[in-house]
Design a protein around this motif. Structure first.
Motif, PDB file in Angstrom:
ATOM      1  N   LEU A 170       0.877  -1.219   0.038  1.00 37.50           N
ATOM      2  CA  LEU A 170      -0.052  -0.151  -0.086  1.00 37.50           C
ATOM      3  C   LEU A 170       0.943   1.067  -0.096  1.00 37.50           C
ATOM      4  CD1 LEU A 170      -2.998   0.972  -0.036  1.00 37.50           C
ATOM      5  CD2 LEU A 170      -2.759   1.120   2.658  1.00 37.50           C
ATOM      6  N   GLN A 171       1.957   1.422   0.637  1.00 41.41           N
ATOM      7  CA  GLN A 171       2.716   2.218   0.892  1.00 41.41           C
ATOM      8  C   GLN A 171       3.329   2.386  -0.538  1.00 41.41           C
ATOM      9  OE1 GLN A 171       6.002   1.793   3.545  1.00 41.41           O
ATOM     10  NE2 GLN A 171       6.531   4.286   3.623  1.00 41.41           N
ATOM     11  N   ALA A 193       2.558   1.650  -3.485  1.00 46.58           N
ATOM     12  CA  ALA A 193       1.522   2.077  -4.388  1.00 46.58           C
ATOM     13  C   ALA A 193       1.258   3.468  -4.303  1.00 46.58           C
ATOM     14  CB  ALA A 193       0.111   1.232  -4.287  1.00 46.58           C
ATOM     15  N   SER A 194       0.978   3.925  -2.921  1.00 45.22           N
ATOM     16  CA  SER A 194       0.718   5.659  -2.620  1.00 45.22           C
ATOM     17  C   SER A 194       2.023   6.181  -3.211  1.00 45.22           C
ATOM     18  CB  SER A 194       0.459   5.677  -1.365  1.00 45.22           C
ATOM     19  OG  SER A 194       1.563   5.454  -0.555  1.00 45.22           O
ATOM     20  N   GLY A 203       2.047   6.864  -7.131  1.00 46.11           N
ATOM     21  CA  GLY A 203       0.937   7.431  -7.603  1.00 46.11           C
ATOM     22  C   GLY A 203      -0.257   6.699  -7.998  1.00 46.11           C
ATOM     23  N   SER A 204      -0.299   5.688  -8.029  1.00 44.40           N
ATOM     24  CA  SER A 204      -1.663   4.894  -8.314  1.00 44.40           C
ATOM     25  C   SER A 204      -2.280   4.889  -7.269  1.00 44.40           C
ATOM     26  CB  SER A 204      -0.883   3.468  -8.988  1.00 44.40           C
ATOM     27  OG  SER A 204      -0.448   2.790  -7.600  1.00 44.40           O
ATOM     28  N   PRO A 205      -3.658   4.983  -7.395  1.00 45.62           N
ATOM     29  CA  PRO A 205      -4.742   4.972  -6.383  1.00 45.62           C
ATOM     30  C   PRO A 205      -4.649   3.661  -5.600  1.00 45.62           C
ATOM     31  CG  PRO A 205      -5.957   4.552  -8.457  1.00 45.62           C
ATOM     32  CD  PRO A 205      -4.326   4.784  -8.829  1.00 45.62           C
ATOM     33  N   PRO A 206      -4.571   3.598  -4.308  1.00 48.69           N
ATOM     34  CA  PRO A 206      -4.674   2.230  -3.620  1.00 48.69           C
ATOM     35  C   PRO A 206      -5.852   1.606  -3.901  1.00 48.69           C
ATOM     36  CG  PRO A 206      -5.290   4.415  -2.182  1.00 48.69           C
ATOM     37  CD  PRO A 206      -5.005   4.981  -3.304  1.00 48.69           C
TER      38      PRO A 206
END
Length: 102
Positions: A90-91, A93-94, A97-100
């Motif tokens: 999750l970290q 991905a954030s 720049g992709s949405p979680p």
């Protein structure tokens, strides 16, 4: 020197043999009563049961403790690793720049 003289000190009186009366003391009568003997037997039985109960409880505690260590602790560790991996993904991905994703 057939007889030796005493040199000071206190001489104790001779011990007398106890009188043998048919009358016994109240404590002796009570200690020989059937109520007291039943009470002693009950206390003895209760001690025996308590000893057995503590022994079996100890065995059950040992079984539960070792089972917990062998089965549950590795499961907890694996669940923690999985949670850390999810948090890391999750970290990342954030940061990219992709949405979680849920």
């Amino acid at each position: 020197m057939a007889s030796q003289a005493r040199r000071g000190g206190v001489s104790l009186p001779d011990r007398r043999s106890p009188k043998k009366n048919d009358d016994t003391g109240i404590i002796a009568k009570l200690s020989q009563s059937p109520i007291v003997s039943r009470g002693k037997q009950a206390v003895s039985d209760a001690g025996f049961v308590t000893k057995k109960l503590l022994k079996s409880t100890g065995k059950a505690a040992w079984l539960a403790g070792t089972t917990f260590l062998v089965l549950v602790v590795p499961l907890i560790i694996e669940m923690d690793r999985e949670q850390q991996l999810n948090d890391l993904e999750l970290q990342q991905a954030s940061l990219l720049g992709s949405p979680p994703q849920k």
